[in-house]
Design an enzyme around this catalytic site. Structure first.
Site, mmCIF file in Angstrom:
data_model
loop_
_atom_site.group_PDB
_atom_site.id
_atom_site.type_symbol
_atom_site.label_atom_id
_atom_site.label_comp_id
_atom_site.label_asym_id
_atom_site.label_seq_id
_atom_site.Cartn_x
_atom_site.Cartn_y
_atom_site.Cartn_z
ATOM 1 C CD1 TRP A 39 -1.138 2.424 2.106
ATOM 2 C CD2 TRP A 39 -2.952 1.607 1.066
ATOM 3 N NE1 TRP A 39 -2.098 3.403 2.103
ATOM 4 C CE2 TRP A 39 -3.220 2.931 1.475
ATOM 5 C CE3 TRP A 39 -3.956 0.891 0.403
ATOM 6 C CZ2 TRP A 39 -4.444 3.556 1.237
ATOM 7 C CZ3 TRP A 39 -5.168 1.519 0.165
ATOM 8 C CH2 TRP A 39 -5.406 2.826 0.585
ATOM 9 C CG ASP A 42 -1.470 11.475 2.002
ATOM 10 O OD1 ASP A 42 -2.366 10.871 1.390
ATOM 11 O OD2 ASP A 42 -1.670 12.103 3.051
ATOM 12 C CD GLN A 58 1.965 8.838 5.461
ATOM 13 O OE1 GLN A 58 1.152 8.542 6.328
ATOM 14 N NE2 GLN A 58 3.238 9.072 5.746
ATOM 15 C CD1 TRP A 66 -3.662 4.328 5.127
ATOM 16 C CD2 TRP A 66 -4.347 3.530 7.106
ATOM 17 N NE1 TRP A 66 -3.355 5.273 6.088
ATOM 18 C CE2 TRP A 66 -3.771 4.799 7.320
ATOM 19 C CE3 TRP A 66 -4.844 2.835 8.209
ATOM 20 C CZ2 TRP A 66 -3.678 5.401 8.571
ATOM 21 C CZ3 TRP A 66 -4.753 3.417 9.462
ATOM 22 C CH2 TRP A 66 -4.178 4.684 9.636
ATOM 23 C CB SER A 102 1.380 13.243 5.375
ATOM 24 O OG SER A 102 0.836 12.180 4.631
ATOM 25 N NE ARG A 168 -4.961 14.009 9.277
ATOM 26 C CZ ARG A 168 -6.091 14.027 9.971
ATOM 27 N NH1 ARG A 168 -6.062 14.124 11.287
ATOM 28 N NH2 ARG A 168 -7.267 13.952 9.354
ATOM 29 C CD GLU A 223 -6.461 14.143 5.703
ATOM 30 O OE1 GLU A 223 -6.247 13.461 6.725
ATOM 31 O OE2 GLU A 223 -6.651 13.637 4.583
ATOM 32 C CD1 TRP A 306 -8.382 9.892 1.405
ATOM 33 C CD2 TRP A 306 -7.727 7.884 2.124
ATOM 34 N NE1 TRP A 306 -7.112 10.021 1.905
ATOM 35 C CE2 TRP A 306 -6.688 8.806 2.361
ATOM 36 C CE3 TRP A 306 -7.536 6.549 2.490
ATOM 37 C CZ2 TRP A 306 -5.479 8.444 2.942
ATOM 38 C CZ3 TRP A 306 -6.328 6.177 3.078
ATOM 39 C CH2 TRP A 306 -5.320 7.115 3.302
#
Length: 504
Positions: A39, A42, A58, A66, A102, A168, A223, A306
């Site tokens: 997987w 980002d 990521q 994930w 991230s 984040r 994000e 997503w």
């Protein structure tokens, strides 16, 4: 630090064991970055360091779903041919034990620093039971990274209407003698916003202000923010979660776009205009930019979405990156074009001029599943025109790129594109002197459509059968292919993982 080195070694070894099997999958992309296995989401740490482009991402190096986030790593001299490097970051400390989320990268004193979000689950509810802090790791060679002893460098959220848990994705840059970073956040009442911090040394950070906050239909969480100057404008790129569909807009689960304006570095407030999408297709999220040694602003993004179905997971991989794109400001809006270096992938050319379309048209030598098309249509008398790619009549497979003259929309239709995915996306497009220019990149399981010189782009993953390689042009009424160039493209991804002290 030994604990982190062991964790990155283990992750790199996990990928190594299965990457050859993964590479045999017929959907495996040939010139788009993906992890050697498993997987990814980002892009992170996109940077130009020691004469090379470094791209982190990521990564869950143990399955195609994930999981606890690591940072995968590739590098390139030309943004086109990429070399896999060992896993750069792995969860290993109390402050990041459930994920190295991230972040970004910056060079300081000849070293490459990664600034990332350390993530901890504090309970079963993944929306409410979490802690997030900002951390640093540093490398002398751009490959092997050590986490700083004084992490986290940004701990608890500042006072005010700032959600204390969802904080984040730091993006760091230097302005004058100071370092700045923007961090994604939301208010306590679920309104997306971006926080601005300042530092003199990357180690001690002060909160400056809420740089920008959503109003109206602007999502509950922003994000992956990125703030940079481009052609005299300050641009804030972000990925709002929770925007409601609005006519042809915002039909993906989450969106990615930008606002332009001016950042007051003293007050920390960004005076900005309205939100614009960066891509009108299905699969584009978490864009991040860097500036290279030529002064070009380069953007990369996750080519997925997503909660979308990912048929490649069956073959132990999931997710990829878009082609790197150069950004420009034109009439106050961003246009994005493929980096010119991608032309080095071109093999033989097939070209046509002034081909009339009245119904359907197939052209000799124009087919394939790994190619670039450059086509200019003259709408003539047509009410509708376009092309179908990845066509297989027997299987009933096709992906349709279609322009409606009366509506003024370009449509990307993947309802018959193959396994797993369907739907339609639309982009408002104006003809130029009655003409439409498209530059289309097709890879084994993707399509990117650059419209009228990059005024708009539509990106999607596709999962057709191996035999679905046909291309067909069509028109309702009469249209003209004024010019058409087709190149097959060579493979540029998939080198061996480089051996270093972080490999086994």
């Amino acid at each position: 630090m030994i604990r982190h080195e062991e964790a990155t070694k283990k992750a790199t070894a996990s990928i190594h064991q299965i990457k050859e099997e993964v590479d045999r999958n017929h959907w495996r992309l040939q010139y788009h970055v993906a992890a050697p296995a498993y997987w990814i989401n980002d892009p992170n740490g996109f940077s130009f360091y020691n004469g090379e482009y470094h791209l982190f991402y990521q990564h869950h190096p143990y399955s195609a779903v994930w999981g606890p986030m690591h940072w995968g790593h590739v590098k390139s001299k030309d943004l086109t041919t990429w070399e896999h490097l060992p896993v750069a970051l792995a969860p290993s400390e109390e402050y990041d034990k459930d994920g190295c989320f991230s972040g970004s990268a910056i060079e300081k004193d000849g070293k490459l620093y990664l600034m990332y979000t350390g993530h901890i689950w504090t309970g079963a509810n993944h929306d409410t039971d979490l802690e997030q802090v900002q951390c640093l790791a540093v490398s002398d060679d751009g490959v092997n990274f050590k986490k700083l002893a004084n992490n986290p460098v940004i701990g608890a959220a500042p006072d005010g209407d700032i959600h204390p848990n969802h904080i984040r994705d730091p993006k760091v840059w230097k302005h004058g003698d100071e370092y700045y970073c923007v961090i994604g956040n939301k208010t306590k009442d679920e309104i997306g916003q971006v926080l601005l911090y300042r530092s003199s040394d990357l180690l001690e950070w002060e909160f400056v202000n809420v740089a920008a906050k959503g109003e109206g239909n602007f999502g509950f969480m922003w994000e992956c923010p990125d703030l940079f100057s481009l052609d005299g404008c300050d641009v804030l790129v972000m990925s709002p979660q929770g925007m409601e569909p609005d006519h042809h807009l915002y039909h993906n689960l989450h969106q990615s776009g930008y606002v332009t304006g001016q950042l007051d570095y003293e007050t920390g407030k960004l005076d900005h205009g309205s939100f614009e999408l960066l891509d009108y297709g299905f699969d584009f999220y978490a864009p991040q930019t860097t500036i290279d040694d030529q002064g070009r602003r380069v953007m990369i993004a996750w080519m997925a979405m997503w909660e979308s179905e990912m048929p490649e997971q069956e073959f132990n991989w999931a997710g990829a990156m878009i082609l790197p794109r150069q950004l420009f400001i034109q009439d106050g809006k961003i246009i994005s074009k493929p980096m010119p270096e991608v032309e080095s992938l071109r093999n033989e050319i097939t070209a046509f001029e002034n081909v009339l379309i009245d119904g359907k048209k197939v052209l000799d030598g124009v087919s394939g599943d790994c190619l670039e098309l450059d086509v200019t249509f003259d709408a003539k008398e047509a009410s509708m025109f376009g092309l179908k790619v990845r066509v297989n009549k027997k299987q009933g497979e096709e992906t349709v790129v279609q322009y409606d003259v009366e509506e003024g929309f370009l449509t990307l239709d993947r309802n018959r594109a193959g396994k797993g995915l369907d739907g339609i996306r639309k982009a408002p497009v104006e003809l130029k002197n009655h003409e439409l220019h498209l530059r289309i990149f097709i890879d084994k399981s993707s399509i990117e459509v650059f419209i009228n010189g990059g005024e708009k782009v539509m990106t999607s993953r596709l999962y057709p059968g191996q035999a679905s390689t046909g291309i067909e042009f069509f028109a309702e009424g009469t249209a003209l292919i004024k010019s058409l160039k087709k190149w097959s493209l060579r493979k540029s991804i998939g080198e061996e993982l480089v051996h270093s002290s972080a490999t086994v």
